[in-house]
Design a protein around this motif. Structure first.
Motif, PDB file in Angstrom:
ATOM      1  N   SER A 412       0.835  -1.207   0.000  1.00 32.84           N
ATOM      2  CA  SER A 412       0.000   0.000   0.000  1.00 32.84           C
ATOM      3  C   SER A 412       0.866   1.252   0.000  1.00 32.84           C
ATOM      4  O   SER A 412       0.513   2.259  -0.618  1.00 32.84           O
ATOM      5  CB  SER A 412      -0.942   0.007   1.201  1.00 32.84           C
ATOM      6  N   GLY A 413       2.020   1.199   0.670  1.00 31.88           N
ATOM      7  CA  GLY A 413       2.934   2.331   0.658  1.00 31.88           C
ATOM      8  C   GLY A 413       3.517   2.579  -0.720  1.00 31.88           C
ATOM      9  O   GLY A 413       3.688   3.732  -1.145  1.00 31.88           O
ATOM     10  N   GLY A 414       3.833   1.496  -1.442  1.00 28.85           N
ATOM     11  CA  GLY A 414       4.318   1.649  -2.808  1.00 28.85           C
ATOM     12  C   GLY A 414       3.271   2.274  -3.707  1.00 28.85           C
ATOM     13  O   GLY A 414       3.582   3.118  -4.558  1.00 28.85           O
ATOM     14  N   LEU A 415       2.009   1.882  -3.535  1.00 25.07           N
ATOM     15  CA  LEU A 415       0.927   2.474  -4.318  1.00 25.07           C
ATOM     16  C   LEU A 415       0.722   3.939  -3.948  1.00 25.07           C
ATOM     17  O   LEU A 415       0.392   4.769  -4.811  1.00 25.07           O
ATOM     18  CB  LEU A 415      -0.364   1.691  -4.099  1.00 25.07           C
ATOM     19  N   ASN A 416       0.910   4.275  -2.672  1.00 25.89           N
ATOM     20  CA  ASN A 416       0.833   5.666  -2.231  1.00 25.89           C
ATOM     21  C   ASN A 416       1.878   6.507  -2.972  1.00 25.89           C
ATOM     22  O   ASN A 416       1.569   7.557  -3.545  1.00 25.89           O
ATOM     23  CB  ASN A 416       1.057   5.717  -0.717  1.00 25.89           C
ATOM     24  N   GLU A 417       3.119   6.036  -2.978  1.00 27.62           N
ATOM     25  CA  GLU A 417       4.185   6.749  -3.685  1.00 27.62           C
ATOM     26  C   GLU A 417       3.916   6.818  -5.180  1.00 27.62           C
ATOM     27  O   GLU A 417       4.150   7.840  -5.823  1.00 27.62           O
ATOM     28  CB  GLU A 417       5.533   6.052  -3.438  1.00 27.62           C
ATOM     29  N   SER A 418       3.417   5.710  -5.728  1.00 31.25           N
ATOM     30  CA  SER A 418       3.137   5.686  -7.159  1.00 31.25           C
ATOM     31  C   SER A 418       2.059   6.688  -7.525  1.00 31.25           C
ATOM     32  O   SER A 418       2.165   7.385  -8.539  1.00 31.25           O
ATOM     33  CB  SER A 418       2.707   4.282  -7.590  1.00 31.25           C
ATOM     34  N   ASN A 419       1.015   6.793  -6.707  1.00 30.87           N
ATOM     35  CA  ASN A 419      -0.014   7.798  -6.978  1.00 30.87           C
ATOM     36  C   ASN A 419       0.591   9.185  -7.079  1.00 30.87           C
ATOM     37  O   ASN A 419       0.207   9.982  -7.937  1.00 30.87           O
ATOM     38  CB  ASN A 419      -1.080   7.780  -5.892  1.00 30.87           C
ATOM     39  N   SER A 420       1.544   9.484  -6.211  1.00 29.26           N
ATOM     40  CA  SER A 420       2.162  10.810  -6.238  1.00 29.26           C
ATOM     41  C   SER A 420       3.024  10.993  -7.476  1.00 29.26           C
ATOM     42  O   SER A 420       3.044  12.067  -8.085  1.00 29.26           O
ATOM     43  CB  SER A 420       2.977  11.028  -4.963  1.00 29.26           C
ATOM     44  N   ASP A 421       3.764   9.951  -7.874  1.00 31.40           N
ATOM     45  CA  ASP A 421       4.541  10.046  -9.115  1.00 31.40           C
ATOM     46  C   ASP A 421       3.625  10.250 -10.313  1.00 31.40           C
ATOM     47  O   ASP A 421       3.898  11.057 -11.203  1.00 31.40           O
ATOM     48  CB  ASP A 421       5.369   8.776  -9.312  1.00 31.40           C
ATOM     49  N   ILE A 422       2.515   9.505 -10.354  1.00 33.15           N
ATOM     50  CA  ILE A 422       1.551   9.641 -11.441  1.00 33.15           C
ATOM     51  C   ILE A 422       0.984  11.058 -11.472  1.00 33.15           C
ATOM     52  O   ILE A 422       0.908  11.696 -12.530  1.00 33.15           O
ATOM     53  CB  ILE A 422       0.424   8.607 -11.270  1.00 33.15           C
ATOM     54  N   THR A 423       0.586  11.571 -10.306  1.00 35.57           N
ATOM     55  CA  THR A 423       0.033  12.923 -10.244  1.00 35.57           C
ATOM     56  C   THR A 423       1.054  13.941 -10.718  1.00 35.57           C
ATOM     57  O   THR A 423       0.730  14.861 -11.487  1.00 35.57           O
ATOM     58  CB  THR A 423      -0.413  13.250  -8.811  1.00 35.57           C
ATOM     59  N   GLY A 424       2.309  13.799 -10.288  1.00 36.96           N
ATOM     60  CA  GLY A 424       3.356  14.721 -10.716  1.00 36.96           C
ATOM     61  C   GLY A 424       3.530  14.742 -12.223  1.00 36.96           C
ATOM     62  O   GLY A 424       3.678  15.819 -12.833  1.00 36.96           O
ATOM     63  N   GLU A 425       3.496  13.567 -12.840  1.00 41.90           N
ATOM     64  CA  GLU A 425       3.667  13.502 -14.299  1.00 41.90           C
ATOM     65  C   GLU A 425       2.476  14.114 -15.027  1.00 41.90           C
ATOM     66  O   GLU A 425       2.637  14.789 -16.043  1.00 41.90           O
ATOM     67  CB  GLU A 425       3.861  12.048 -14.723  1.00 41.90           C
ATOM     68  N   MET A 426       1.276  13.884 -14.519  1.00 41.36           N
ATOM     69  CA  MET A 426       0.102  14.443 -15.183  1.00 41.36           C
ATOM     70  C   MET A 426       0.036  15.963 -15.019  1.00 41.36           C
ATOM     71  O   MET A 426      -0.377  16.680 -15.927  1.00 41.36           O
ATOM     72  CB  MET A 426      -1.166  13.768 -14.647  1.00 41.36           C
ATOM     73  N   VAL A 427       0.449  16.464 -13.863  1.00 43.88           N
ATOM     74  CA  VAL A 427       0.515  17.915 -13.666  1.00 43.88           C
ATOM     75  C   VAL A 427       1.548  18.514 -14.615  1.00 43.88           C
ATOM     76  O   VAL A 427       1.331  19.580 -15.205  1.00 43.88           O
ATOM     77  CB  VAL A 427       0.846  18.253 -12.203  1.00 43.88           C
ATOM     78  N   GLU A 428       2.666  17.839 -14.782  1.00 43.69           N
ATOM     79  CA  GLU A 428       3.693  18.333 -15.704  1.00 43.69           C
ATOM     80  C   GLU A 428       3.141  18.422 -17.122  1.00 43.69           C
ATOM     81  O   GLU A 428       3.345  19.428 -17.814  1.00 43.69           O
ATOM     82  CB  GLU A 428       4.912  17.412 -15.671  1.00 43.69           C
ATOM     83  N   ALA A 429       2.431  17.397 -17.576  1.00 43.06           N
ATOM     84  CA  ALA A 429       1.867  17.412 -18.926  1.00 43.06           C
ATOM     85  C   ALA A 429       0.873  18.566 -19.079  1.00 43.06           C
ATOM     86  O   ALA A 429       0.862  19.258 -20.104  1.00 43.06           O
ATOM     87  CB  ALA A 429       1.191  16.079 -19.229  1.00 43.06           C
ATOM     88  N   TYR A 430       0.040  18.768 -18.060  1.00 42.69           N
ATOM     89  CA  TYR A 430      -0.975  19.824 -18.115  1.00 42.69           C
ATOM     90  C   TYR A 430      -0.320  21.207 -18.124  1.00 42.69           C
ATOM     91  O   TYR A 430      -0.686  22.088 -18.917  1.00 42.69           O
ATOM     92  CB  TYR A 430      -1.906  19.685 -16.923  1.00 42.69           C
ATOM     93  N   ALA A 431       0.662  21.399 -17.247  1.00 36.54           N
ATOM     94  CA  ALA A 431       1.308  22.707 -17.136  1.00 36.54           C
ATOM     95  C   ALA A 431       2.098  23.057 -18.398  1.00 36.54           C
ATOM     96  O   ALA A 431       2.076  24.203 -18.852  1.00 36.54           O
ATOM     97  CB  ALA A 431       2.226  22.729 -15.921  1.00 36.54           C
ATOM     98  N   ARG A 432       2.795  22.064 -18.969  1.00 39.27           N
ATOM     99  CA  ARG A 432       3.613  22.334 -20.155  1.00 39.27           C
ATOM    100  C   ARG A 432       2.770  22.746 -21.354  1.00 39.27           C
ATOM    101  O   ARG A 432       3.258  23.418 -22.267  1.00 39.27           O
ATOM    102  CB  ARG A 432       4.433  21.096 -20.531  1.00 39.27           C
ATOM    103  N   ALA A 433       1.493  22.340 -21.340  1.00 38.21           N
ATOM    104  CA  ALA A 433       0.610  22.691 -22.453  1.00 38.21           C
ATOM    105  C   ALA A 433      -0.136  24.003 -22.206  1.00 38.21           C
ATOM    106  O   ALA A 433      -1.057  24.331 -22.941  1.00 38.21           O
ATOM    107  CB  ALA A 433      -0.391  21.565 -22.693  1.00 38.21           C
ATOM    108  N   GLY A 434       0.234  24.716 -21.155  1.00 37.72           N
ATOM    109  CA  GLY A 434      -0.372  26.009 -20.884  1.00 37.72           C
ATOM    110  C   GLY A 434      -1.255  26.055 -19.664  1.00 37.72           C
ATOM    111  O   GLY A 434      -1.727  27.124 -19.277  1.00 37.72           O
ATOM    112  N   GLY A 435      -1.524  24.898 -19.055  1.00 35.29           N
ATOM    113  CA  GLY A 435      -2.289  24.876 -17.816  1.00 35.29           C
ATOM    114  C   GLY A 435      -3.733  25.267 -17.959  1.00 35.29           C
ATOM    115  O   GLY A 435      -4.331  25.818 -17.030  1.00 35.29           O
ATOM    116  N   THR A 436      -4.356  24.985 -19.125  1.00 39.87           N
ATOM    117  CA  THR A 436      -5.766  25.288 -19.325  1.00 39.87           C
ATOM    118  C   THR A 436      -6.436  24.080 -19.971  1.00 39.87           C
ATOM    119  O   THR A 436      -5.784  23.156 -20.441  1.00 39.87           O
ATOM    120  CB  THR A 436      -5.972  26.519 -20.229  1.00 39.87           C
ATOM    121  N   GLY A 437      -7.769  24.110 -19.999  1.00 35.53           N
ATOM    122  CA  GLY A 437      -8.512  23.039 -20.646  1.00 35.53           C
ATOM    123  C   GLY A 437      -9.036  22.024 -19.648  1.00 35.53           C
ATOM    124  O   GLY A 437      -8.733  22.070 -18.454  1.00 35.53           O
ATOM    125  N   THR A 438      -9.822  21.080 -20.162  1.00 35.14           N
ATOM    126  CA  THR A 438     -10.484  20.087 -19.313  1.00 35.14           C
ATOM    127  C   THR A 438      -9.965  18.676 -19.543  1.00 35.14           C
ATOM    128  O   THR A 438     -10.630  17.709 -19.185  1.00 35.14           O
ATOM    129  CB  THR A 438     -11.999  20.109 -19.560  1.00 35.14           C
TER     130      THR A 438
END
Length: 842
Positions: A412-438
């Motif tokens: 469960s701890g590994g999944l906790n860390e993985s969720n954060s890595d996943i969130t970080g990567e998705m935020v990076e993709a969103y921000a690099r594209a201008g941080g707008t949209g749905t």
């Protein structure tokens, strides 16, 4: 006790798994912040859950306690209810309950570890008792002292320590039937289950301490009988395990002007919290938050790495704060604009980031005491840890803390860390594209956590191939629960990469998996947006604190089925992505059956006025799931979007022509249109044909009336045919449930035969008293009983389904109502499961 975590409680209705894809193709999934339930509403929910105890074989000592709540989909609320025994929480045993706007239970996902309590369980291993003792031998303060002496003597408490009395299940891992002879290398995650072998009365002790410039956060399980530390793990949820621009150029940041002073507070994102909005503070080389950054102008930072020993408030010192604010804003916007999730907790509570924590600190972490984040300046291995993916990672910990609460230990701890890595990567993709949209853009992130902050250019983790760091595994193994959570996150990170981007069939590729054996060997990804929606839904609405890899697969697949349909390409991709990391079996990706075709055409119908007319179609090939649109005279019928269309025929419907257009879910969708079916409405009903509509309960609930929530596909029972059935009873509490359907029997009928399949199981032990009953009757339109066909009770329990048959010829020429009516007493469940209801006339 062996157990697998269940997706749905046995006697609770669930949202249909097949939803309209258009509803979730883009844009927010989750509802806006909602008011927390009142004590009365919580008490009502607890009572509803308690009423299911009998179905699970639990006695009156077992209960529920509301632990947390957050928004769900529009009109829904998620409640996490701890399981208790004699009022004491059972560690890692809980239910995640989805309720609608009226407080009705929609679904329940649970991790259940309580079955042995009160039934010959053990206070400690080897000490059997049928009545578990919840009286501690030592005080909570003594348990805290024990932990402090071990982990950090002489340290200061950063937040007050706590000790909660719990019942701690003793867990061992055992192999399922059929996997006993496998070697370790052959084991798959679904080959093992966790077994509760006993219980220990204990304290969960939480200590949040500092010593010098070091934060020392621990969670410990301490025996309430002996004072022995049974289990312990670090609770400092960091982005960096062990250490092995500035990043974004000129960026816009939101600030607040008061008089002539600007402060680094964004009041437009989040409310309440410590500062009334999202904020960046200056820890100034301590482990305390410090105060909000201020400036006489609204131009901040110099874009350069912080110079060690310099001012934390001049332009150079402000750069770390700029990094943090830009990351905070983009993470908030990603969650809000794409998923409809407000701030960390879904209720839009503002958080903050403290920059310049400690001195030359090569780390960043989330703190569950303040629901905030701390960012170091970097030292020997890193520059300032305020890169966009690191900020997203830390806020990801906050979302998990507010929802699933994945324990920061083992799988469960590994999944906790993985969720954060996943969130970080998705935020990076969103921000690099201008941080707008749905939606999350398909590209823009690098799939490498923290690459920008590393002085040697080597990322902290490679999501696409974790083993590139020299320590992380690429796939699940039975030893994964014993390694650091920053390493055990690796396989799930890889799963998410494959789910989004797909894999490669070349064995020398970094994107290859030896576990993908079906065709094509290179699995197809579904893109960032869909992958993140599926993962987020699973983590926030299905995961429990103890979810492991096998359980995660089950629940991520359930989320994909809910969002995109069972059998969809998204559902198949989830199965393949988990198979790629040795969790579950691989499945073929290529649809079997070739092009989309209509394999069963809708048939013309002749009925009498006032009778039900039903048209059905079967499609094969193409890419499931399918979308349906029925037409009448070539014009689309509003709401007629299932494989079956039913209506109550009127004289004016005579001669109406119906057809259906079927569309598959391929990237380039294909369509097939059925042949026409004509409805003839006469005054004299034809003698032959089926009179019951939806007798197998496979298509929604119509036209059944009464307690239609009993219709569905629920864990704990199985269908006689297909996947759905009607489960009356099974509550273990006083209840009355009915199902009815009206139909006409032609006056010219030579026969009219009712058949249905019935399965009865019960927790009642009597052999003489009928406590719980199901009565099957025929009634007229006024509700008067014309005849009782059968009465069944707990005394009629039997393995499997029994077919029941009755002649209804005595009612020819009439419109009658078939009624199934169940009554259950106050304890010991009896389940009456009905399927394959049919009335055939000739």
């Amino acid at each position: 006790m062996n157990f697998r975590k269940t997706i749905l409680a046995a006697s609770i209705a669930v949202v249909p798994l097949l939803m309209a894809n258009a509803a979730i193709a883009a844009g927010p999934m989750m509802a806006a912040p909602a008011a927390q339930a009142s004590p009365q509403e919580n008490a009502t929910l607890v009572a509803k859950l308690a009423a299911t105890r009998g179905a699970h074989g639990l006695d009156q000592n077992h209960g529920f306690a509301v632990a947390a709540q957050h928004p769900g989909a529009a009109g829904e609320k998620i409640t996490r209810a701890a399981h208790t025994y004699k009022g004491v929480r059972v560690w890692k045993s809980e239910s995640v309950v989805v309720t609608d706007a009226s407080g009705n239970i929609v679904s329940e996902s649970s991790s259940d570890r309580r079955a042995g309590l009160g039934n010959g369980s053990a206070n400690t291993l080897g000490a059997g008792t049928g009545d578990f003792d919840v009286k501690p031998a030592i005080a909570g303060t003594a348990a805290i002292d024990t932990v402090v002496r071990k982990v950090a003597p002489g340290a200061s408490h950063h937040a007050p320590p706590s000790a909660e009395l719990i019942i701690f299940p003793i867990i061992s891992q055992v192999r399922v039937a059929g996997a006993e002879g496998k070697t370790e290398a052959e084991l798959n995650a679904v080959d093992v289950v966790e077994k509760v072998t006993g219980y220990e009365l204990a304290y969960v002790v939480k200590t949040r301490m500092t010593k010098g410039d070091k934060a020392i956060y621990h969670d410990s399980i301490v025996s309430a009988k002996s004072g022995k530390i049974l289990k312990q793990w670090t609770s400092l949820q960091t982005v960096v395990g062990t250490g092995k621009s500035q990043y974004n150029g000129s960026v816009p940041i939101n600030t607040t002007l008061s008089g002539t002073t600007y402060s680094m507070k964004d009041a437009s994102r989040g409310t309440g919290g410590t500062y009334g909005g999202m904020a960046i503070t200056n820890a100034n080389h301590t482990t305390s938050a410090g105060s909000i950054y201020t400036n006489t102008t609204n131009t901040w930072g110099d874009g350069l790495q912080y110079v060690a020993g310099g001012s934390t408030t001049n332009a150079n010192g402000q750069t770390a704060a700029v990094n943090a604010m830009w990351g905070l804003m983009n993470t908030y916007d990603t969650l809000k604009n794409v998923l409809g999730w407000s701030s960390l907790d879904g209720n839009n509570t503002a958080t903050y980031i403290a920059a310049h924590v400690n001195t030359a600190y090569d780390n960043a972490y989330y703190s569950d005491t303040c629901k905030c984040m701390f960012i170091g300046d970097g030292g020997t291995g890193f520059n300032s840890l305020g890169s966009i993916d690191v900020i997203g990672h830390e806020m990801g910990h906050g979302v998990t803390d507010a929802t699933s609460g994945l324990i920061y230990d083992g799988e469960s701890g590994g999944l906790n860390e993985s969720n954060s890595d996943i969130t970080g990567e998705m935020v990076e993709a969103y921000a690099r594209a201008g941080g707008t949209g749905t939606s999350i853009p398909a590209t823009g992130n690098d799939w490498m956590m923290g690459k920008e902050i590393a002085k040697d250019g080597q990322p902290l983790r490679w999501l696409y191939k974790p083993s590139l760091d020299g320590s992380s595994p690429n796939a699940w193994s039975s030893s994964i629960s014993g390694i650091d959570v920053h390493l055990s996150s690796g396989p799930n990170n890889r799963m998410f990469y494959f789910l989004s981007q797909g894999s490669n069939a070349t064995s020398s590729s970094n994107y290859y998996s030896q576990y993908l054996t079906k065709q094509p060997l290179a699995m197809t990804g579904i893109g960032n947006d869909k992958a993140f929606r599926i993962w987020f839904k699973a983590n926030t609405t299905l995961f429990t604190a103890s979810t492991n890899y096998a359980d995660a697969r089950t629940k991520v697949l359930a989320a994909a089925n809910s969002l995109y349909g069972a059998g969809s390409k998204e559902s198949i991709a989830v199965q393949r992505a988990y198979a790629a990391i040795n969790v579950g079996a691989d499945v073929p990706e290529t649809p079997i059956g070739g092009a989309l075709t209509i394999s069963s055409q809708p048939a013309s119908k002749t009925v009498t006025a006032g009778s039900a007319a039903s048209f059905s179609v079967t499609a094969t090939g193409g890419t499931a799931p399918y979308k349906y649109q029925w037409t009448r005279g070539g014009v689309a019928i509003a709401g007629a979007t299932s494989a079956t269309y039913s209506l109550t025929a009127q004289a004016s419907d005579n001669g109406a022509v119906f057809a259906v257009k079927v569309t598959d879910s391929a990237t380039s969708p294909t369509t097939a249109t059925s042949s026409n079916a004509t409805l003839t409405v006469g005054t004299t009903p034809p003698p032959g044909g089926e009179r019951i509509v939806n007798g197998g309960f496979e298509v929604g609930t119509a036209p059944w009336a009464g307690t239609t929530g009993v219709i569905g596909a629920y864990a704990g029972q199985s269908a006689a045919d297909g996947t759905r059935f009607a489960w009356l009873g099974g509550n273990g509490a006083t209840a009355t449930e009915t199902l009815t359907q009206s139909f006409s029997i032609p006056s010219t009928a030579a026969s009219a035969n009712l058949t249905f399949s019935l399965h009865i199981d019960t927790a009642e032990t009597t052999t003489s008293t009928a406590y719980d009953k199901l009565v099957v009757t025929v009634k007229n339109s006024a509700g008067t009983t014309l005849g009782t066909l059968g009465t069944y009770s707990n005394l009629n329990k039997a393995a499997g389904y029994q077919t029941r048959s009755f002649s209804l010829l005595a009612y020819k020429g009439q419109t009658v109502t078939l009624s199934f009516a169940m009554t259950e007493d106050s304890s010991q469940q009896t389940s009456f499961v009905v399927d394959k209801v049919s009335v055939l006339t000739n």
